[in-house]
Structure formats: structure tokens, C-alpha cells
Design a protein around this motif. Structure first.
Motif, PDB file in Angstrom:
ATOM      1  N   PHE A  72       0.807  -1.213   0.000  1.00 10.13           N
ATOM      2  CA  PHE A  72       0.000   0.000   0.000  1.00 10.13           C
ATOM      3  C   PHE A  72       0.849   1.276   0.000  1.00 10.13           C
ATOM      4  O   PHE A  72       0.864   2.017  -0.990  1.00 10.13           O
ATOM      5  CB  PHE A  72      -0.977  -0.010   1.186  1.00 10.13           C
ATOM      6  CG  PHE A  72      -1.867   1.198   1.237  1.00 10.13           C
ATOM      7  CD1 PHE A  72      -2.859   1.394   0.278  1.00 10.13           C
ATOM      8  CD2 PHE A  72      -1.723   2.151   2.227  1.00 10.13           C
ATOM      9  CE1 PHE A  72      -3.681   2.510   0.312  1.00 10.13           C
ATOM     10  CE2 PHE A  72      -2.537   3.266   2.275  1.00 10.13           C
ATOM     11  CZ  PHE A  72      -3.520   3.449   1.317  1.00 10.13           C
ATOM     12  N   LEU A  73       1.560   1.539   1.077  1.00  6.66           N
ATOM     13  CA  LEU A  73       2.285   2.813   1.198  1.00  6.66           C
ATOM     14  C   LEU A  73       3.302   3.070   0.080  1.00  6.66           C
ATOM     15  O   LEU A  73       3.407   4.210  -0.387  1.00  6.66           O
ATOM     16  CB  LEU A  73       2.948   2.925   2.570  1.00  6.66           C
ATOM     17  CG  LEU A  73       1.997   3.191   3.739  1.00  6.66           C
ATOM     18  CD1 LEU A  73       2.757   3.198   5.064  1.00  6.66           C
ATOM     19  CD2 LEU A  73       1.229   4.494   3.550  1.00  6.66           C
ATOM     20  N   PRO A  74       4.037   2.067  -0.389  1.00  8.19           N
ATOM     21  CA  PRO A  74       4.996   2.355  -1.465  1.00  8.19           C
ATOM     22  C   PRO A  74       4.342   2.737  -2.800  1.00  8.19           C
ATOM     23  O   PRO A  74       5.023   3.229  -3.690  1.00  8.19           O
ATOM     24  CB  PRO A  74       5.762   1.037  -1.625  1.00  8.19           C
ATOM     25  CG  PRO A  74       5.552   0.287  -0.368  1.00  8.19           C
ATOM     26  CD  PRO A  74       4.190   0.695   0.114  1.00  8.19           C
ATOM     27  N   ASN A  75       3.029   2.541  -2.917  1.00  6.05           N
ATOM     28  CA  ASN A  75       2.373   2.742  -4.207  1.00  6.05           C
ATOM     29  C   ASN A  75       1.305   3.818  -4.226  1.00  6.05           C
ATOM     30  O   ASN A  75       0.489   3.858  -5.150  1.00  6.05           O
ATOM     31  CB  ASN A  75       1.763   1.401  -4.655  1.00  6.05           C
ATOM     32  CG  ASN A  75       2.838   0.369  -4.903  1.00  6.05           C
ATOM     33  OD1 ASN A  75       3.717   0.574  -5.729  1.00  6.05           O
ATOM     34  ND2 ASN A  75       2.795  -0.719  -4.164  1.00  6.05           N
ATOM     35  N   VAL A  76       1.277   4.669  -3.219  1.00  6.37           N
ATOM     36  CA  VAL A  76       0.271   5.721  -3.169  1.00  6.37           C
ATOM     37  C   VAL A  76       0.941   7.080  -2.991  1.00  6.37           C
ATOM     38  O   VAL A  76       2.084   7.174  -2.548  1.00  6.37           O
ATOM     39  CB  VAL A  76      -0.750   5.497  -2.021  1.00  6.37           C
ATOM     40  CG1 VAL A  76      -1.554   4.223  -2.256  1.00  6.37           C
ATOM     41  CG2 VAL A  76      -0.070   5.470  -0.662  1.00  6.37           C
ATOM     42  N   ALA A  77       0.192   8.122  -3.345  1.00 11.11           N
ATOM     43  CA  ALA A  77       0.648   9.490  -3.102  1.00 11.11           C
ATOM     44  C   ALA A  77       0.195   9.893  -1.707  1.00 11.11           C
ATOM     45  O   ALA A  77      -0.979   9.754  -1.359  1.00 11.11           O
ATOM     46  CB  ALA A  77       0.055  10.437  -4.141  1.00 11.11           C
ATOM     47  N   LEU A  78       1.125  10.351  -0.912  1.00  9.09           N
ATOM     48  CA  LEU A  78       0.840  10.748   0.465  1.00  9.09           C
ATOM     49  C   LEU A  78       0.751  12.265   0.576  1.00  9.09           C
ATOM     50  O   LEU A  78       1.603  12.979   0.046  1.00  9.09           O
ATOM     51  CB  LEU A  78       1.942  10.260   1.409  1.00  9.09           C
ATOM     52  CG  LEU A  78       2.165   8.767   1.531  1.00  9.09           C
ATOM     53  CD1 LEU A  78       3.420   8.486   2.343  1.00  9.09           C
ATOM     54  CD2 LEU A  78       0.962   8.091   2.168  1.00  9.09           C
ATOM     55  N   PHE A  79      -0.261  12.746   1.277  1.00 13.52           N
ATOM     56  CA  PHE A  79      -0.318  14.133   1.711  1.00 13.52           C
ATOM     57  C   PHE A  79       0.103  14.101   3.169  1.00 13.52           C
ATOM     58  O   PHE A  79      -0.470  13.353   3.971  1.00 13.52           O
ATOM     59  CB  PHE A  79      -1.739  14.702   1.586  1.00 13.52           C
ATOM     60  CG  PHE A  79      -2.221  14.785   0.171  1.00 13.52           C
ATOM     61  CD1 PHE A  79      -1.845  15.852  -0.643  1.00 13.52           C
ATOM     62  CD2 PHE A  79      -3.038  13.796  -0.349  1.00 13.52           C
ATOM     63  CE1 PHE A  79      -2.295  15.928  -1.953  1.00 13.52           C
ATOM     64  CE2 PHE A  79      -3.494  13.862  -1.657  1.00 13.52           C
ATOM     65  CZ  PHE A  79      -3.115  14.930  -2.456  1.00 13.52           C
ATOM     66  N   LEU A  80       1.110  14.890   3.520  1.00 12.07           N
ATOM     67  CA  LEU A  80       1.689  14.845   4.859  1.00 12.07           C
ATOM     68  C   LEU A  80       1.361  16.103   5.647  1.00 12.07           C
ATOM     69  O   LEU A  80       1.435  17.212   5.115  1.00 12.07           O
ATOM     70  CB  LEU A  80       3.206  14.694   4.760  1.00 12.07           C
ATOM     71  CG  LEU A  80       3.705  13.519   3.931  1.00 12.07           C
ATOM     72  CD1 LEU A  80       5.217  13.582   3.782  1.00 12.07           C
ATOM     73  CD2 LEU A  80       3.271  12.202   4.539  1.00 12.07           C
ATOM     74  N   ALA A  81       1.033  15.925   6.914  1.00 17.11           N
ATOM     75  CA  ALA A  81       0.849  17.044   7.838  1.00 17.11           C
ATOM     76  C   ALA A  81       2.095  17.079   8.708  1.00 17.11           C
ATOM     77  O   ALA A  81       2.422  16.093   9.371  1.00 17.11           O
ATOM     78  CB  ALA A  81      -0.398  16.842   8.688  1.00 17.11           C
ATOM     79  N   GLU A  82       2.783  18.210   8.673  1.00 19.76           N
ATOM     80  CA  GLU A  82       4.007  18.285   9.457  1.00 19.76           C
ATOM     81  C   GLU A  82       4.108  19.597  10.202  1.00 19.76           C
ATOM     82  O   GLU A  82       3.506  20.597   9.825  1.00 19.76           O
ATOM     83  CB  GLU A  82       5.241  18.061   8.585  1.00 19.76           C
ATOM     84  CG  GLU A  82       5.448  19.044   7.472  1.00 19.76           C
ATOM     85  CD  GLU A  82       6.639  18.680   6.602  1.00 19.76           C
ATOM     86  OE1 GLU A  82       7.639  18.142   7.112  1.00 19.76           O
ATOM     87  OE2 GLU A  82       6.573  18.940   5.396  1.00 19.76           O
ATOM     88  N   ASP A  83       4.865  19.549  11.273  1.00 11.31           N
ATOM     89  CA  ASP A  83       5.181  20.748  12.044  1.00 11.31           C
ATOM     90  C   ASP A  83       6.703  20.800  12.195  1.00 11.31           C
ATOM     91  O   ASP A  83       7.419  20.046  11.513  1.00 11.31           O
ATOM     92  CB  ASP A  83       4.441  20.764  13.386  1.00 11.31           C
ATOM     93  CG  ASP A  83       4.812  19.595  14.302  1.00 11.31           C
ATOM     94  OD1 ASP A  83       5.783  18.863  14.010  1.00 11.31           O
ATOM     95  OD2 ASP A  83       4.130  19.409  15.325  1.00 11.31           O
ATOM     96  N   ALA A  84       7.184  21.635  13.082  1.00 13.95           N
ATOM     97  CA  ALA A  84       8.633  21.785  13.250  1.00 13.95           C
ATOM     98  C   ALA A  84       9.300  20.474  13.687  1.00 13.95           C
ATOM     99  O   ALA A  84      10.479  20.248  13.414  1.00 13.95           O
ATOM    100  CB  ALA A  84       8.934  22.889  14.261  1.00 13.95           C
ATOM    101  N   ALA A  85       8.536  19.604  14.338  1.00 11.03           N
ATOM    102  CA  ALA A  85       9.090  18.333  14.812  1.00 11.03           C
ATOM    103  C   ALA A  85       9.073  17.241  13.748  1.00 11.03           C
ATOM    104  O   ALA A  85       9.658  16.191  13.936  1.00 11.03           O
ATOM    105  CB  ALA A  85       8.324  17.866  16.052  1.00 11.03           C
ATOM    106  N   GLY A  86       8.365  17.494  12.636  1.00 14.92           N
ATOM    107  CA  GLY A  86       8.325  16.501  11.567  1.00 14.92           C
ATOM    108  C   GLY A  86       6.912  16.125  11.174  1.00 14.92           C
ATOM    109  O   GLY A  86       5.945  16.783  11.530  1.00 14.92           O
TER     110      GLY A  86
END
Length: 143
Positions: free
Chosen positions: A35-49
Motif C-alpha cells: 500500500f504505502l509504497p504505491n500511493v501518493a501521500l499528503f503529509l501534515a508536518e510541524d517543526a518536529a516533523g
């Protein structure tokens, strides 16, 4: 992808205690290798990552997971709002047995449109099918 998998594992461990050990291991392998290697991810990040991620499949929210340490801090809402900017009438399947998912979506304007007794792989984990109903969607303007 490594951080998304870490978040997925922590979130599932925190909210999906109903999974059998064997099913949890099987799903983990599927998520990590297929699953994860084959999808486009939208990431929520802050200063910690990176603190959460979203995966869309057309109009469907295929995955929305937040690091449990960040639950209740708006990360999930941020990701959901992004999903709705892409697909205002988005659909999502929520695990009936996870106590956090259904209330999260219902509080944000989703409506129940169905239920299935099993997950997509036929395991005995019921899913609630939901669709976002934008406010005012029942109203039409007429001149």
C-alpha cells in the motif's frame, strides 16, 4: 514512507485493539509492502516533523492516520479539510470497532450511507460507509 508507516503502526496499535494478532501482522505487511509504497501521500508536518498522512483514491479517503501523540490537536482535521478541498463529497470507510473514527467523521459533516460486515479482505471487521454532506448541499439557488 518510513514515517508514514511508523504513524500507521502507532495509530492502529492505539485504536484497533480488536484486531487479532495474526490479522494485525498480515495487514502490517500489506501496508508496508503493497500500500504505502504505491500511493501518493499528503503529509501534515510541524517543526518536529510529519505528524499525520492522508491518501486519496479519487473521491475516497483511503487512509487518514495521525500519530496518537497528536490526537486532538487538529492534525486530522487539517488532513480532512485538504481531502474535502479535493473532493467535497468525499467518501470514507470507518471501522465500526475503532472508537475514534466514526465520531470524528460524523462531527465533521459526514453521513452514514451504508455498512458492511467485513473489511475488503473479508475479515470480520465491520465498516461504516460515509459520505461528506457539505452544509447547504440540500439547498439550491433559483432566480
Amino acid at each position: 514512507m518510513p514515517r508514514a508507516l511508523e504513524i500507521w503502526r502507532a495509530a492502529v496499535d492505539a485504536t484497533h485493539g480488536f484486531l487479532t494478532e495474526a490479522d494485525r501482522a498480515e495487514i502490517d505487511t500489506m501496508v508496508a509492502e503493497q500500500f504505502l509504497p504505491n500511493v501518493a501521500l499528503f503529509l501534515a508536518e510541524d517543526a518536529a516533523g510529519v505528524q499525520g498522512f492522508l491518501v486519496m483514491d479519487g473521491e475516497m479517503i483511503d487512509a487518514l492516520f495521525v500519530d496518537p501523540a497528536m490526537h486532538g490537536r487538529g492534525v486530522g482535521t487539517l488532513l480532512l479539510n485538504h481531502a474535502l478541498s479535493i473532493a467535497p463529497g468525499a467518501t470514507v470507510d470507518a471501522s465500526e470497532q475503532a472508537d475514534n473514527a466514526l465520531p470524528f467523521y460524523l462531527a465533521r459533516g459526514f453521513e452514514i450511507i451504508g455498512r458492511s460486515e467485513t473489511d475488503p479482505q473479508g475479515r470480520p471487521y465491520p465498516l461504516i460507509h460515509l459520505r461528506h454532506a457539505p452544509r447547504g448541499a440540500a439547498f439550491k439557488l433559483r432566480a
